[in-house]
Design a protein around this motif. Structure first.
Motif, mmCIF file in Angstrom:
data_model
loop_
_atom_site.group_PDB
_atom_site.id
_atom_site.type_symbol
_atom_site.label_atom_id
_atom_site.label_comp_id
_atom_site.label_asym_id
_atom_site.label_seq_id
_atom_site.Cartn_x
_atom_site.Cartn_y
_atom_site.Cartn_z
ATOM 1 N N TRP A 86 -27.163 25.539 10.290
ATOM 2 C CA TRP A 86 -27.812 24.348 9.745
ATOM 3 C C TRP A 86 -27.148 23.929 8.430
ATOM 4 C CZ3 TRP A 86 -30.574 23.495 5.218
ATOM 5 C CH2 TRP A 86 -31.228 22.274 5.138
ATOM 6 N N LEU A 87 -26.907 24.903 7.558
ATOM 7 C CA LEU A 87 -26.272 24.611 6.279
ATOM 8 C C LEU A 87 -24.845 24.091 6.484
ATOM 9 C CD1 LEU A 87 -26.535 24.673 3.200
ATOM 10 C CD2 LEU A 87 -25.672 27.015 3.254
ATOM 11 N N ARG A 90 -25.088 20.453 7.503
ATOM 12 C CA ARG A 90 -25.417 19.599 6.363
ATOM 13 C C ARG A 90 -24.215 19.415 5.434
ATOM 14 N NH1 ARG A 90 -30.247 16.917 6.135
ATOM 15 N NH2 ARG A 90 -29.682 16.842 3.963
ATOM 16 N N LEU A 91 -23.526 20.507 5.125
ATOM 17 C CA LEU A 91 -22.384 20.429 4.211
ATOM 18 C C LEU A 91 -21.214 19.652 4.819
ATOM 19 C CD1 LEU A 91 -22.417 24.009 2.655
ATOM 20 C CD2 LEU A 91 -23.071 21.861 1.560
ATOM 21 N N ARG A 93 -21.400 17.271 7.096
ATOM 22 C CA ARG A 93 -21.765 15.848 7.099
ATOM 23 C C ARG A 93 -21.635 15.256 5.697
ATOM 24 N NH1 ARG A 93 -27.148 15.368 10.907
ATOM 25 N NH2 ARG A 93 -26.042 15.541 12.885
ATOM 26 N N ALA A 94 -22.088 15.997 4.691
ATOM 27 C CA ALA A 94 -22.000 15.504 3.318
ATOM 28 C C ALA A 94 -20.538 15.289 2.917
ATOM 29 C CB ALA A 94 -22.672 16.471 2.357
#
Length: 174
Positions: A86-87, A90-91, A93-94
């Motif tokens: 999950w992390l 998120r990273l 995509r960021a």
């Protein structure tokens, strides 16, 4: 070393290999459109496999051999892998969606201040040093009159990507 631990280490190692392939530009696990963003990206698979394999290998060694400890190691691996995946999602995509500054164009040169580094003679070219986007840039420069070395100038017109017309700044020492 137990067989289960070895299997888990291989899974973790495969996660590292998938990550290396992803970093080298391989679009190994993208399904359909290669620009698709989702939970099955190379980074997420690598993060999940690496965390699962290495966490399960550690748990397997700590819990000992047998079927019950192996199931426990699988659970520990899954508990470690899900938040890491999950992390990672998120990273990644960021990082992909991060806004960047526009690329400077020759129109951005007009109005910049610079310093003469090769004297400018009327009808000929000299050189100035200025900063574009925070980077020092050396440009060929023309002027209507003599401009000596070290004079501060500003760009009034762009002739090409590497040459400009300049004027002395008021009070620049003449």
């Amino acid at each position: 070393m137990q067989t289960a631990t070895l299997v888990f280490l291989v899974i973790g190692g495969l996660g590292v290999v998938v990550l290396a392939i992803g970093l080298l530009g391989g679009e190994l696990l993208h399904l359909g459109d290669i620009s698709a963003d989702g939970p099955v990206s190379v980074e997420v698979v690598a993060g999940f496999a690496g965390a699962f394999g290495f966490a399960a290998a550690i748990a397997s060694e700590l819990l000992g051999g047998g079927p019950v400890p192996t199931v426990g190691a699988l659970a520990v691996g899954a508990l470690a892998a899900v938040p890491v995946a999950w992390l990672t999602l998120r990273l990644s995509r960021a990082a992909r969606d991060m806004p960047t500054d526009a690329t400077p164009t020759s129109d951005d040169l007009v109005g910049l201040l610079g310093v003469v580094i090769t004297p400018i003679r009327p009808g000929g070219y000299g050189e100035i040093r200025t900063h574009v986007g925070g980077q020092p840039v050396k440009l060929s420069a023309r002027a209507e009159r003599d401009v000596p070395l070290g004079t501060q100038v500003f760009v009034v017109e762009v002739l090409s990507a590497t040459s400009v017309i300049v004027e002395e700044t008021p009070g620049s020492g003449r």
